[in-house]
Write a protein that holds these residues in place. Structure first.
Motif, mmCIF file in Angstrom:
data_model
loop_
_atom_site.group_PDB
_atom_site.id
_atom_site.type_symbol
_atom_site.label_atom_id
_atom_site.label_comp_id
_atom_site.label_asym_id
_atom_site.label_seq_id
_atom_site.Cartn_x
_atom_site.Cartn_y
_atom_site.Cartn_z
ATOM 1 N N LEU A 1 10.855 4.917 12.479
ATOM 2 C CA LEU A 1 9.642 4.352 11.901
ATOM 3 C C LEU A 1 9.861 2.902 11.488
ATOM 4 C CD1 LEU A 1 6.742 4.638 10.907
ATOM 5 C CD2 LEU A 1 7.635 5.560 8.749
ATOM 6 N N LEU A 2 11.005 2.606 10.890
ATOM 7 C CA LEU A 2 11.291 1.246 10.455
ATOM 8 C C LEU A 2 11.368 0.299 11.645
ATOM 9 C CD1 LEU A 2 12.008 -0.830 8.298
ATOM 10 C CD2 LEU A 2 14.374 -0.013 8.360
ATOM 11 N N ILE A 3 11.976 0.733 12.722
ATOM 12 C CA ILE A 3 12.065 -0.101 13.927
ATOM 13 C C ILE A 3 10.681 -0.360 14.495
ATOM 14 C CG2 ILE A 3 12.899 -0.176 16.311
ATOM 15 C CD1 ILE A 3 15.315 1.527 15.279
ATOM 16 N N GLU A 4 9.862 0.686 14.556
ATOM 17 C CA GLU A 4 8.510 0.537 15.098
ATOM 18 C C GLU A 4 7.701 -0.456 14.275
ATOM 19 O OE1 GLU A 4 5.589 0.912 17.768
ATOM 20 O OE2 GLU A 4 7.538 1.920 17.915
ATOM 21 N N LYS A 5 7.763 -0.333 12.946
ATOM 22 C CA LYS A 5 7.034 -1.254 12.075
ATOM 23 C C LYS A 5 7.574 -2.682 12.215
ATOM 24 C CE LYS A 5 5.705 2.062 8.428
ATOM 25 N NZ LYS A 5 4.314 1.668 8.152
ATOM 26 N N SER A 6 8.902 -2.812 12.336
ATOM 27 C CA SER A 6 9.518 -4.138 12.455
ATOM 28 C C SER A 6 9.102 -4.829 13.745
ATOM 29 C CB SER A 6 11.040 -4.011 12.400
ATOM 30 O OG SER A 6 11.470 -3.460 11.174
ATOM 31 N N MET A 7 8.994 -4.079 14.822
ATOM 32 C CA MET A 7 8.608 -4.673 16.101
ATOM 33 C C MET A 7 7.185 -5.219 16.062
ATOM 34 S SD MET A 7 10.346 -2.109 18.906
ATOM 35 C CE MET A 7 9.991 -3.216 20.288
ATOM 36 N N HIS B 1 13.103 -11.254 8.020
ATOM 37 C CA HIS B 1 11.845 -10.943 7.335
ATOM 38 C C HIS B 1 10.996 -9.964 8.137
ATOM 39 C CE1 HIS B 1 12.956 -14.335 4.777
ATOM 40 N NE2 HIS B 1 12.080 -13.861 3.911
ATOM 41 N N GLY B 2 11.185 -9.958 9.449
ATOM 42 C CA GLY B 2 10.475 -8.989 10.266
ATOM 43 C C GLY B 2 10.863 -7.559 9.936
ATOM 44 N N ILE B 3 12.098 -7.362 9.506
ATOM 45 C CA ILE B 3 12.572 -6.039 9.079
ATOM 46 C C ILE B 3 12.351 -5.844 7.584
ATOM 47 C CG2 ILE B 3 14.610 -4.548 8.867
ATOM 48 C CD1 ILE B 3 15.725 -6.035 11.364
ATOM 49 N N ALA B 4 12.591 -6.888 6.795
ATOM 50 C CA ALA B 4 12.513 -6.767 5.331
ATOM 51 C C ALA B 4 11.116 -6.395 4.851
ATOM 52 C CB ALA B 4 12.959 -8.067 4.674
ATOM 53 N N GLY B 5 10.078 -6.929 5.505
ATOM 54 C CA GLY B 5 8.714 -6.606 5.095
ATOM 55 C C GLY B 5 8.400 -5.122 5.227
ATOM 56 N N PRO B 6 8.566 -4.546 6.431
ATOM 57 C CA PRO B 6 8.348 -3.099 6.575
ATOM 58 C C PRO B 6 9.284 -2.261 5.711
ATOM 59 C CG PRO B 6 8.331 -4.174 8.719
ATOM 60 C CD PRO B 6 8.764 -5.208 7.729
ATOM 61 N N PHE B 7 10.526 -2.716 5.546
ATOM 62 C CA PHE B 7 11.475 -1.982 4.704
ATOM 63 C C PHE B 7 10.932 -1.884 3.280
ATOM 64 C CE2 PHE B 7 15.118 -1.302 1.993
ATOM 65 C CZ PHE B 7 15.926 -0.437 2.719
ATOM 66 N N GLY B 8 10.399 -2.989 2.750
ATOM 67 C CA GLY B 8 9.850 -2.985 1.400
ATOM 68 C C GLY B 8 8.652 -2.062 1.263
ATOM 69 N N GLY B 9 7.877 -1.928 2.345
ATOM 70 C CA GLY B 9 6.762 -1.005 2.308
ATOM 71 C C GLY B 9 7.208 0.443 2.261
ATOM 72 N N MET B 10 8.306 0.748 2.966
ATOM 73 C CA MET B 10 8.819 2.110 3.000
ATOM 74 C C MET B 10 9.652 2.450 1.772
ATOM 75 S SD MET B 10 9.868 2.282 7.057
ATOM 76 C CE MET B 10 10.615 3.914 6.938
ATOM 77 N N PHE B 11 10.309 1.430 1.205
ATOM 78 C CA PHE B 11 11.169 1.631 0.032
ATOM 79 C C PHE B 11 10.756 0.611 -1.029
ATOM 80 C CE2 PHE B 11 13.435 2.911 3.832
ATOM 81 C CZ PHE B 11 13.811 4.216 3.526
ATOM 82 N N PRO B 12 9.660 0.878 -1.737
ATOM 83 C CA PRO B 12 9.062 -0.114 -2.637
ATOM 84 C C PRO B 12 9.934 -0.546 -3.807
ATOM 85 C CG PRO B 12 7.961 2.031 -2.825
ATOM 86 C CD PRO B 12 8.871 2.114 -1.644
ATOM 87 N N ASN B 13 10.984 0.199 -4.113
ATOM 88 C CA ASN B 13 11.865 -0.202 -5.221
ATOM 89 C C ASN B 13 12.935 -1.202 -4.789
ATOM 90 O OD1 ASN B 13 10.571 1.452 -7.128
ATOM 91 N ND2 ASN B 13 11.769 3.236 -6.514
ATOM 92 N N ALA B 14 12.971 -1.512 -3.511
ATOM 93 C CA ALA B 14 13.984 -2.444 -3.009
ATOM 94 C C ALA B 14 13.525 -3.884 -3.215
ATOM 95 C CB ALA B 14 14.228 -2.185 -1.531
ATOM 96 N N SER C 1 0.862 -1.179 0.000
ATOM 97 C CA SER C 1 0.000 0.000 0.000
ATOM 98 C C SER C 1 0.897 1.227 0.000
ATOM 99 C CB SER C 1 -0.918 0.019 1.223
ATOM 100 O OG SER C 1 -1.581 1.268 1.319
ATOM 101 N N ALA C 2 0.981 1.910 -1.142
ATOM 102 C CA ALA C 2 1.817 3.102 -1.237
ATOM 103 C C ALA C 2 1.308 4.183 -0.286
ATOM 104 C CB ALA C 2 1.825 3.618 -2.672
ATOM 105 N N HIS C 3 -0.001 4.263 -0.124
ATOM 106 C CA HIS C 3 -0.592 5.283 0.745
ATOM 107 C C HIS C 3 -0.143 5.111 2.189
ATOM 108 C CE1 HIS C 3 -3.513 8.068 2.408
ATOM 109 N NE2 HIS C 3 -3.930 7.120 3.227
ATOM 110 N N HIS C 4 -0.051 3.850 2.647
ATOM 111 C CA HIS C 4 0.331 3.586 4.035
ATOM 112 C C HIS C 4 1.830 3.322 4.191
ATOM 113 C CE1 HIS C 4 -3.993 2.464 3.813
ATOM 114 N NE2 HIS C 4 -4.035 2.990 5.017
ATOM 115 N N ARG C 5 2.574 3.337 3.074
ATOM 116 C CA ARG C 5 4.000 2.976 3.097
ATOM 117 C C ARG C 5 4.198 1.661 3.857
ATOM 118 N NH1 ARG C 5 8.310 7.119 4.862
ATOM 119 N NH2 ARG C 5 9.602 5.809 3.529
ATOM 120 N N ALA C 6 3.399 0.667 3.465
ATOM 121 C CA ALA C 6 3.400 -0.585 4.208
ATOM 122 C C ALA C 6 3.139 -1.768 3.288
ATOM 123 C CB ALA C 6 2.336 -0.548 5.304
ATOM 124 N N LYS C 7 3.581 -2.931 3.751
ATOM 125 C CA LYS C 7 3.208 -4.200 3.141
ATOM 126 C C LYS C 7 2.417 -4.991 4.167
ATOM 127 C CE LYS C 7 6.973 -4.846 -0.187
ATOM 128 N NZ LYS C 7 8.051 -5.761 -0.639
#
Length: 392
Positions: free
Chosen positions: A361-367, A268-281, A159-165
């Motif tokens: 933000l990335l840490i919060e999403k990963s947790m 994967h706990g970090i990679a998922g949120p990271f992909g939401g924040m940086f969708p080209n990764a 979801s680009a709007h939520h910067r999340a996966k």
């Protein structure tokens, strides 16, 4: 893991799995045997030519295909569009491609019979409604060796709007039929071969160390890790090597079976949120960049706060599988993972635009990520930060 009188576990996978070089040709007979119907909704990647062998097989055997192409990781909007098209008259859904195509196929199949929109059924960013009907049957045919999506019950949507996966998950999203034909990976680009290959290895390591591991998933990991280790560099250097391609496709399948039933961990706990924040990764490359750091931090936490934990024994076993030497040290195994990341040209996380300012933000999403629940031990906020900073 040893079984005792009180042991319990749950294991679920695809209805049927076919594996082998050239086994794609058995698609029509298997579909007819399952009685799925003649109208198929085909989800494939941006290069429709790669789906031609499947489309030809279907046409030759009297199936009517509707083709839906995706050029990126599946978004909520893309699934919404596919869902509407599938509702126009499809008996089942076939996904052919990498993890994105397979996830899109499973999500579209799940949504087609439901009332309402995709967001109605997503947790966290949507209404979180329970599914009222089973999804359409799915046939999954991977063309990369890394995601294991052909044997899992979820689909990751962006979801680009939520910067999340976020994950859509349901038992009926498990494919009715999975066909893993290693020959289909021969045309996989080198960069994709590398990133998905390291993702396959990570998806064997994390379930093996997971706090949710069980005897069946342990068996898949113990077989798959050495197979991936012996061929991951070879498949990059010799992309037409039949044995290496077969090994990596098999390792990817085993990883999918393991993660679907034992969970994952901090990578994967970090990679998922990271992909939401940086969708080209690319997801696989992000996992590869995080793997050495996650192993190192978890090892440190186990020694400092959880001395005597069962996972310390598993880490020692993992060292032997990664290095091929039962007398090797953890540092030897860590050096091997760093060497693979370097030799296979895996970019650091900073190359995707991530900076220290993004860490809170990335840490919060990963947790909050569901994959983090499978980590062998709970990690503190500063330990998750340490993993990310090491991979920057």
């Amino acid at each position: 893991m040893m079984m005792d009188g009180d042991s319990q576990f749950d294991f679920a996978t695809s209805g049927r799995i076919l594996f082998g070089w050239g086994i794609l040709n058995r698609l029509p007979e298997c579909v007819l045997h399952l009685g799925l119907g003649r109208r198929v909704f085909v989800v494939c990647g941006r290069n429709a030519a790669r789906a031609k062998p499947v489309l030809d097989l279907l046409e030759q055997n009297g199936f009517a295909s509707h083709v839906f192409q995706i050029a990126e990781e599946p978004s909520i909007e893309l699934i919404q569009q596919g869902m509407l098209e599938a509702r126009e008259g499809s008996d089942w859904v076939l996904g052919m491609g990498g993890g994105s195509a397979l996830d899109a196929a499973k999500a579209i199949a799940m949504m087609a019979p439901q009332a309402g929109e995709v967001l109605d059924y997503l947790e966290v960013i949507g209404s979180g409604k329970p599914f009222e009907k089973k999804g359409l049957p799915v046939v999954a045919i991977p063309t990369t060796a890394g995601t294991g999506s052909e044997v899992t019950r979820n689909a990751v949507l962006s979801s680009a709007h939520h910067r999340a996966k976020v994950s859509m998950r349901h038992s009926s999203m498990l494919p009715a039929l999975s066909i893993v034909d290693p020959s289909l990976t021969l045309s996989c680009p080198p960069a994709v071969t590398v990133s998905t290959g390291l993702d396959a290895l990570t998806q064997l390591i994390e379930p093996f160390l997971s706090c949710k591991a069980n005897p069946m998933t342990d068996g898949f990991c113990r077989q798959g890790i050495p197979v991936a280790v012996r061929s991951i560099q070879k498949v990059f250097q010799e992309p037409q090597n039949k044995q290496a391609r077969t090994d990596m496709a098999y390792a990817s399948l085993l990883g999918g079976l393991a993660l679907a039933n034992a969970g994952l961990g901090a990578v994967h706990g970090i990679a998922g949120p990271f992909g939401g924040m940086f969708p080209n990764a690319p997801h696989g490359a992000v996992c590869a960049a995080l793997l050495p750091a996650a192993l190192e931090v978890n090892n440190h936490v186990l020694k400092e706060r959880y001395r005597g934990h069962l996972c310390q024994l598993r880490l020692r076993e993992l060292v032997g599988m990664l290095t091929g030497n039962q007398d090797a040290t953890f540092e030897d195994a860590l050096a091997w993972t760093h060497q693979m990341v370097h030799l296979l040209n895996i970019p650091c996380l900073g190359s995707y635009g991530c900076s220290k300012g993004d860490l809170p933000l990335l840490i919060e999403k990963s947790m909050q990520a569901s994959s983090m629940k499978g980590n062998p031990v709970p990690l503190l906020r500063e330990e998750i930060a340490d993993i990310i900073q090491r991979a920057l």
